[in-house]
Each structure stands twice: as structure tokens, then as C-alpha cells.
Design a protein around this motif. Structure first.
Motif, PDB file in Angstrom:
ATOM      1  N   PRO A  39     -16.208 -14.096   1.357  1.00 55.05           N
ATOM      2  CA  PRO A  39     -15.995 -12.708   0.931  1.00 55.05           C
ATOM      3  C   PRO A  39     -16.495 -11.697   1.963  1.00 55.05           C
ATOM      4  N   GLU A  40     -17.412 -12.140   2.836  1.00 47.93           N
ATOM      5  CA  GLU A  40     -17.964 -11.233   3.852  1.00 47.93           C
ATOM      6  C   GLU A  40     -16.912 -10.801   4.884  1.00 47.93           C
ATOM      7  N   LEU A  41     -15.735 -11.482   4.891  1.00 51.07           N
ATOM      8  CA  LEU A  41     -14.644 -11.026   5.759  1.00 51.07           C
ATOM      9  C   LEU A  41     -14.289  -9.564   5.471  1.00 51.07           C
ATOM     10  N   ALA A  42     -14.415  -9.175   4.204  1.00 52.92           N
ATOM     11  CA  ALA A  42     -14.088  -7.787   3.849  1.00 52.92           C
ATOM     12  C   ALA A  42     -15.133  -6.804   4.375  1.00 52.92           C
ATOM     13  N   ASN A  43     -16.346  -7.313   4.693  1.00 55.05           N
ATOM     14  CA  ASN A  43     -17.336  -6.480   5.384  1.00 55.05           C
ATOM     15  C   ASN A  43     -17.018  -6.392   6.875  1.00 55.05           C
ATOM     16  N   HIS A  44     -16.722  -7.542   7.457  1.00 53.89           N
ATOM     17  CA  HIS A  44     -16.623  -7.601   8.919  1.00 53.89           C
ATOM     18  C   HIS A  44     -15.301  -7.047   9.446  1.00 53.89           C
ATOM     19  N   ASP A  45     -14.221  -7.224   8.675  1.00 56.34           N
ATOM     20  CA  ASP A  45     -12.896  -6.842   9.174  1.00 56.34           C
ATOM     21  C   ASP A  45     -12.029  -6.354   8.013  1.00 56.34           C
ATOM     22  N   PRO A  46     -12.422  -5.229   7.389  1.00 56.45           N
ATOM     23  CA  PRO A  46     -11.773  -4.820   6.135  1.00 56.45           C
ATOM     24  C   PRO A  46     -10.297  -4.460   6.299  1.00 56.45           C
ATOM     25  N   PHE A  47      -9.882  -4.048   7.500  1.00 55.94           N
ATOM     26  CA  PHE A  47      -8.503  -3.587   7.672  1.00 55.94           C
ATOM     27  C   PHE A  47      -7.561  -4.714   8.116  1.00 55.94           C
ATOM     28  N   ASN A  48      -8.103  -5.884   8.482  1.00 56.79           N
ATOM     29  CA  ASN A  48      -7.251  -6.970   8.972  1.00 56.79           C
ATOM     30  C   ASN A  48      -7.549  -8.273   8.233  1.00 56.79           C
ATOM     31  N   ALA A  49      -8.440  -9.099   8.789  1.00 59.08           N
ATOM     32  CA  ALA A  49      -8.681 -10.421   8.207  1.00 59.08           C
ATOM     33  C   ALA A  49      -9.243 -10.339   6.781  1.00 59.08           C
ATOM     34  N   GLY A  50      -9.850  -9.208   6.424  1.00 56.61           N
ATOM     35  CA  GLY A  50     -10.458  -9.069   5.105  1.00 56.61           C
ATOM     36  C   GLY A  50      -9.542  -8.479   4.052  1.00 56.61           C
ATOM     37  N   TRP A  51      -8.224  -8.582   4.241  1.00 56.52           N
ATOM     38  CA  TRP A  51      -7.294  -8.079   3.217  1.00 56.52           C
ATOM     39  C   TRP A  51      -7.499  -8.810   1.890  1.00 56.52           C
ATOM     40  N   LEU A  52      -7.110  -8.166   0.778  1.00 57.19           N
ATOM     41  CA  LEU A  52      -7.341  -8.765  -0.543  1.00 57.19           C
ATOM     42  C   LEU A  52      -6.073  -9.409  -1.108  1.00 57.19           C
ATOM     43  N   LEU A  53      -4.984  -8.639  -1.154  1.00 54.92           N
ATOM     44  CA  LEU A  53      -3.775  -9.091  -1.852  1.00 54.92           C
ATOM     45  C   LEU A  53      -2.546  -8.860  -0.992  1.00 54.92           C
ATOM     46  N   ARG A  54      -1.548  -9.767  -1.135  1.00 54.50           N
ATOM     47  CA  ARG A  54      -0.193  -9.460  -0.671  1.00 54.50           C
ATOM     48  C   ARG A  54       0.621  -9.194  -1.936  1.00 54.50           C
ATOM     49  N   VAL A  55       1.348  -8.081  -1.939  1.00 56.83           N
ATOM     50  CA  VAL A  55       2.065  -7.659  -3.156  1.00 56.83           C
ATOM     51  C   VAL A  55       3.507  -7.280  -2.788  1.00 56.83           C
ATOM     52  N   THR A  56       4.373  -7.280  -3.799  1.00 57.26           N
ATOM     53  CA  THR A  56       5.671  -6.606  -3.634  1.00 57.26           C
ATOM     54  C   THR A  56       5.572  -5.308  -4.419  1.00 57.26           C
ATOM     55  N   ILE A  57       5.892  -4.210  -3.753  1.00 57.42           N
ATOM     56  CA  ILE A  57       5.745  -2.922  -4.428  1.00 57.42           C
ATOM     57  C   ILE A  57       7.049  -2.546  -5.115  1.00 57.42           C
ATOM     58  N   ALA A  58       6.920  -1.886  -6.268  1.00 58.19           N
ATOM     59  CA  ALA A  58       8.082  -1.594  -7.110  1.00 58.19           C
ATOM     60  C   ALA A  58       8.958  -0.517  -6.463  1.00 58.19           C
ATOM     61  N   GLY A  59       8.341   0.479  -5.846  1.00 59.30           N
ATOM     62  CA  GLY A  59       9.144   1.548  -5.239  1.00 59.30           C
ATOM     63  C   GLY A  59       8.330   2.269  -4.185  1.00 59.30           C
ATOM     64  N   ALA A  60       8.925   2.508  -3.005  1.00 61.80           N
ATOM     65  CA  ALA A  60       8.186   3.123  -1.908  1.00 61.80           C
ATOM     66  C   ALA A  60       7.821   4.578  -2.215  1.00 61.80           C
ATOM     67  N   GLY A  61       8.463   5.169  -3.205  1.00 58.97           N
ATOM     68  CA  GLY A  61       8.196   6.568  -3.544  1.00 58.97           C
ATOM     69  C   GLY A  61       6.737   6.808  -3.914  1.00 58.97           C
ATOM     70  N   GLU A  62       6.114   5.798  -4.536  1.00 54.58           N
ATOM     71  CA  GLU A  62       4.707   5.933  -4.938  1.00 54.58           C
ATOM     72  C   GLU A  62       3.778   6.169  -3.752  1.00 54.58           C
ATOM     73  N   LEU A  63       4.157   5.661  -2.592  1.00 53.01           N
ATOM     74  CA  LEU A  63       3.282   5.787  -1.425  1.00 53.01           C
ATOM     75  C   LEU A  63       3.035   7.257  -1.085  1.00 53.01           C
ATOM     76  N   GLN A  64       3.994   8.113  -1.467  1.00 53.78           N
ATOM     77  CA  GLN A  64       3.845   9.548  -1.168  1.00 53.78           C
ATOM     78  C   GLN A  64       2.650  10.152  -1.910  1.00 53.78           C
ATOM     79  N   LYS A  65       2.238   9.505  -3.018  1.00 57.05           N
ATOM     80  CA  LYS A  65       1.106  10.050  -3.797  1.00 57.05           C
ATOM     81  C   LYS A  65      -0.243   9.719  -3.151  1.00 57.05           C
ATOM     82  N   LEU A  66      -0.227   8.842  -2.127  1.00 56.99           N
ATOM     83  CA  LEU A  66      -1.487   8.410  -1.515  1.00 56.99           C
ATOM     84  C   LEU A  66      -1.787   9.230  -0.262  1.00 56.99           C
ATOM     85  N   MET A  67      -2.992   9.067   0.236  1.00 55.86           N
ATOM     86  CA  MET A  67      -3.430   9.852   1.391  1.00 55.86           C
ATOM     87  C   MET A  67      -3.043   9.170   2.705  1.00 55.86           C
ATOM     88  N   SER A  68      -2.744   9.992   3.701  1.00 60.60           N
ATOM     89  CA  SER A  68      -2.587   9.484   5.059  1.00 60.60           C
ATOM     90  C   SER A  68      -3.979   9.208   5.626  1.00 60.60           C
TER      91      SER A  68
END
Lengths: 130, 374
Positions: free
Chosen positions: A89-118
Motif C-alpha cells: 500500500p505504500e506505493l500510494a505514498n511513494h508514487d501516487p500519480f503512477n505506480a500507486g494508482w488505485l482503480l482502473r474503471v470504465t467511465i459512463a460519460g466523459a461529460g462528468e470530467l468537466q465538473k472536476l478541477m484541472s
């Protein structure tokens, strides 16, 4: 700092679209989140096939000192969980943006991404938390 | 009104080291520097250094000081030799724990008593009240908490690190002090009080200096390889060692008998709380403190219900992942019929019933050093 190839939630999760055609995306926590949590010892994550709703609780992360809820950045379905996190689990400490990823998902619609922050908006958001 | 937090003499040292600071017991204290897991490992395998200046330093003296301490402490002052220290409790008249403490006999009529940070005002008020009622004019308390510093040097390498940099007055090495003994010495000309005591389950020392010398002592010990450690690591270490934390395992409504700590309550003599404690010792108690181990890394936290067959039988007081044992551990109170080691109970971890085994405390005992070959 925070990579600009993905989107961010106010709860400090990120989502990175891997394939715009299939809607495959990776989900993780940010560097800021892992720094605040300290040593991560355990993730309780949804199983493959589980449905996710945007900004709804999807699991928990435990550090030595505390337990925190994890929120899904998108609506969709879990394809797989990071197989390394169970024993490391310490991978999420050491490399949170790459090797420490949590889930691979299929997203229902790309439109939702607009609600998130850049990345720039998230930088400003965490800058305001100090 | 929210009062501003107090700062130890090492506050700016902690900031310079990049510590994460949190309010604790009325003080701004470092919770971690690098990583709690790395800090725990340093104390278990090498040597760690803690600023514990938030704990009190009460110097108690006077012709009736020994009689007074015999009255307010569950451990005996009169039978403690000068040069030695003792762990015990300050109990109210219901037998509840106002605080736990280590006190050092400095001389015939002089003591140093160390209360917890947040309990120092309550302990002082309780002491002043009894001095007025039973020992008027015979006892003086000098609170030197803010004019001195208190450092804890803990771990299997602590004695060697301290021997490298200082000597007891008279020339002996600090490592010649036995457990729960103390001595005075000098480090680069600066006076240091050294007690062979601690709160981690490892060998180590607690060191009192003038506040102005605290940073020099800290830097000197860091240069000997001691890793700065915060309150986060300290909490994991004391839990692994089965040591109680006030406001968790013990509090003014809980007695040392319930906490399974009767070995720190003297069987004879009059003292505050004694009648209740004696009655509990002879008649038994309804609930007892137990240790629990749970497979995996998801830890019970304070307040989580403890169940037997789905029915509530108690509550967790402290819990954590134990890096030393690589399992989850907890302490908590349960009904006496559930307190036998070997029993299987459950802990309600946020709606999930996790199997938990009752085990004897402590969870961790440091390995005894083998005798050196002749």
C-alpha cells in the motif's frame, strides 16, 4: 507538482483518461493526500464489476494514524484494482500519480470530467488549504 | 475562549526539521518528521529521539514531602531509595486515575514528578488541595515545566549513543545506570539529569536540561545517529508495549484494578482512593482491559464496539496497525467473562465484524540481551 494530464476532486482523488474511445480511466489519490495521510497501511477498495457514482464514497484508506473515506471522481464501473497495493500500500505514498494508482474503471460519460478541477485549479485549491 | 498552544524550547528546531505539528495536551507538538513507520523502526532497532517537554516537571520538596506523596500516589515514596524512580498512579477518592506518573527520589525530602501534559493543571490543583488539607506548610511544589526541556532517547542503541557524549558526575558512563535509576551529569559543561526510563518498551533514557540547553542536547544526540521521532511513533510504540495512555486506557472514571495495573498499587498503607481499590481487588471488577490482535492491517480505533456473537461486550480504547508485529492490535475494556486470553471476540470496524483474539499484554517485549561471551 500535479500532472496536467488528468482531473482532480476536492477530496484529493484524480482520474486520468487512458482511452477516450473505450472510456478506460485510472483513478488514484494525489500527492497532497498521501502527504496528509502519512504512512498508508491498508486500502479497502471496490471489487471489479462494482458500480461507482461520481463523488460518492467508493472505499477507505487507512494510515497508521487515521482512516479516511475515498470518493469516486467519476460514475462508472470498476475493471480492476491495482494488484500491487494489497501487499504494498505504500506505493500510494511513494508514487501516487503512477505506480500507486488505485482503480482502473470504465467511465459512463466523459461529460462528468468537466465538473472536476484541472491541475492548475487543484494547485490553487490546495494552496488555499494551508 | 481557546487559549494559544504552548511551545517547547525545541519548537523552532522541529519546524526546521520539517515536522508536522499538531496540538496535543495544550502544546504544539511534532506528530511526525519523516514517516511514523520509519520512526517506529528506528526505536525498535537503533535509537530514536523525542521531545517530550510537554510533559510536566514538578519538583516537590519539604519536610512532609514523603508523607504527602505516600498519600497522593498509589506507589510508595517512603520505600523508594534516593537515586531511584517509580511508575504509579495519582487516584481520586473513587479510585479513578487522575494521572499516571513517573517520580524520581532526588534526596531525602526532594522529588521530581512527571505528569502528562494535559493533566498538569489537574494534578497541581489536586496536590495543592491535599497539601492545604493534610500537610499545610510541609510541602513545596515548584513547576519547572516551561523553564526546562525533557528529551527521551529510546532504543537498543540509546545507551551507547549517550555514553559517547556524556558522563555522570563522578565519571561513570550513563549506561551504568540500572532501569528506573537516575543520575546527574554533564554534556559539554551543561547539566543533564538522566533517568533510565521511557514509554516505548525499549531501553532508553529521559533527559532533563535547562530550556536554553535543550536544542544543544537535541543536536548532539542527533549527531550520534538518533532519529527524530514524533508523537505518532510514540503512540504506536507504547501501544505495542501495552502501556496505557491517559484518557484512553485510564481516566478519572477508571481504576488501575480495571486496567490490570494492580502491580503499581501498593497493598498496604493509607492513600487517596485506597479503600475503593482494595475493595475492587478483593471483590473483583465487572470489566477489564484486554489486548486484542486482528489479522491484517485494518485497525480498530478508539471507541469501536467490541462484540461477542454480535452482542456488545465492550469498546476499544486504542488501536493501530503494529509495524513491529505486522498485524493489527488494540486495547479495550470488555466484560470480565470475555477477558480470558485465547477467547475470540469481534470488533465492529465501521459496520464490518472483524474477528479479534484476546491476548495477554504486552503485545511486544523487547528481546533480552544475551550475556556477552567471557
Amino acid at each position: 507538482m500535479n500532472p496536467d494530464d488528468r482531473k482532480y476532486t476536492k477530496e484529493h482523488e484524480w482520474v486520468k483518461l487512458e482511452n477516450a474511445r473505450t472510456g478506460l480511466a485510472l483513478v488514484g489519490i494525489t500527492h497532497y493526500a498521501q502527504d496528509q495521510l502519512g504512512d498508508i497501511v491498508y486500502f479497502d477498495l471496490p471489487k471489479p464489476g462494482a458500480s461507482l457514482k461520481q463523488l460518492q464514497k467508493m472505499g477507505e484508506v487507512e494510515s497508521v494514524k487515521a482512516v479516511s473515506d475515498l470518493f469516486s471522481p467519476v460514475t462508472g464501473q470498476v475493471v480492476e484494482t491495482n494488484p500491487e497495493l494489497g501487499s504494498h500500500p505504500e506505493l500510494a505514498n511513494h508514487d501516487p500519480f503512477n505506480a500507486g494508482w488505485l482503480l482502473r474503471v470504465t467511465i459512463a460519460g466523459a461529460g462528468e470530467l468537466q465538473k472536476l478541477m484541472s491541475a492548475a485549479e487543484y494547485d490553487a485549491f490546495i494552496g488555499g488549504l494551508h | 475562549m481557546t487559549l494559544p498552544s504552548l511551545r517547547t524550547a525545541l519548537y523552532s528546531t522541529h519546524l526546521a526539521l520539517g515536522a508536522r505539528m499538531v496540538p496535543f495536551g495544550g502544546w504544539d507538538m511534532p506528530v511526525q518528521y519523516s514517516s511514523i513507520l520509519a520512526e517506529v523502526k528506528a526505536v525498535r532497532t537503533a535509537v530514536g529521539l523525542f521531545d517530550v517537554s510537554h510533559m510536566g516537571r514538578l519538583y516537590i520538596s519539604g519536610p512532609r514531602a514523603t508523607q504527602f506523596l505516600d498519600w497522593v500516589l498509589t506507589g510508595s515514596a517512603s520505600s523508594l531509595r534516593a537515586g531511584r524512580a517509580r511508575y504509579c498512579f495519582i487516584c481520586n477518592e473513587r479510585g479513578g486515575v487522575i494521572d499516571d506518573t513517573i517520580f524520581y527520589r532526588l534526596a531525602e525530602d526532594q522529588y521530581l514528578l512527571v505528569p502528562n501534559a494535559g493533566n498538569r493543571p489537574a494534578v497541581l490543583a489536586w496536590f495543592q488541595d491535599w497539601i492545604g488539607r493534610r500537610f499545610p506548610g510541609g510541602v513545596t511544589i515548584q513547576d519547572r515545566t516551561q523553564s526546562t526541556g525533557l528529551l527521551a532517547l529510546q532504543g537498543p542503541g540509546a545507551a551507547q549513543a549517550l555514553d559517547q557524549v556524556c558522563r555522570l558526575d563522578g565519571g561513570d558512563a550513563p549506561s551504568t545506570l540500572r532501569a528506573f535509576a537516575w543520575g546527574r551529569g554533564k554534556l559539554a559543561g551543561k547539566a543533564v539529569f538522566m533517568g533510565r526510563t521511557g514509554y516505548t518498551g525499549e531501553d532508553g533514557f529521559e533527559l532533563v536540561t535547562e530550556a536554553a540547553d535543550a536544542e544543544f542536547l537535541w543536536r548532539t544526540l542527533q549527531d550520534q545517529g538518533a532519529l527524530p521521532c514524533g508523537l505518532g511513533a510514540r503512540d504506536v510504540l507504547r501501544l505495542e508495549a501495552g502501556l496505557p495512555l491517559h484518557s484512553h486506557e485510564i481516566d478519572p472514571e477508571t481504576t488501575p484494578i480495571q486496567a490490570g495495573l494492580e502491580r503499581f498499587v501498593r497493598p498496604e498503607g493509607e492513600f487517596a482512593g485506597a479503600p475503593v481499590l482494595r475493595r475492587q481487588q478483593s471483590e473483583g471488577v465487572a470489566r477489564k482491559l484486554v489486548g486484542l490482535t486482528l489479522p491484517g492491517r485494518s485497525a480498530p480505533r478508539a471507541g469501536y464496539p467490541i462484540l461477542e456473537g454480535g452482542q456488545p461486550v465492550g469498546a476499544v480504547t486504542s488501536g493501530s496497525y503494529s509495524p513491529t508485529l505486522d498485524t493489527s492490535i488494540a486495547m479495550g475494556y470488555v466484560l470480565v467473562r470475555c477477558a480470558t486470553p485465547g477467547q475470540t471476540l469481534e470488533v465492529d470496524i465501521r459496520g464490518r465484524a472483524a474477528a479479534a483474539q484476546v491476548v495477554p499484554l504486552p503485545f511486544y517485549t523487547r528481546p533480552r540481551r544475551r550475556p556477552e561471551p567471557a
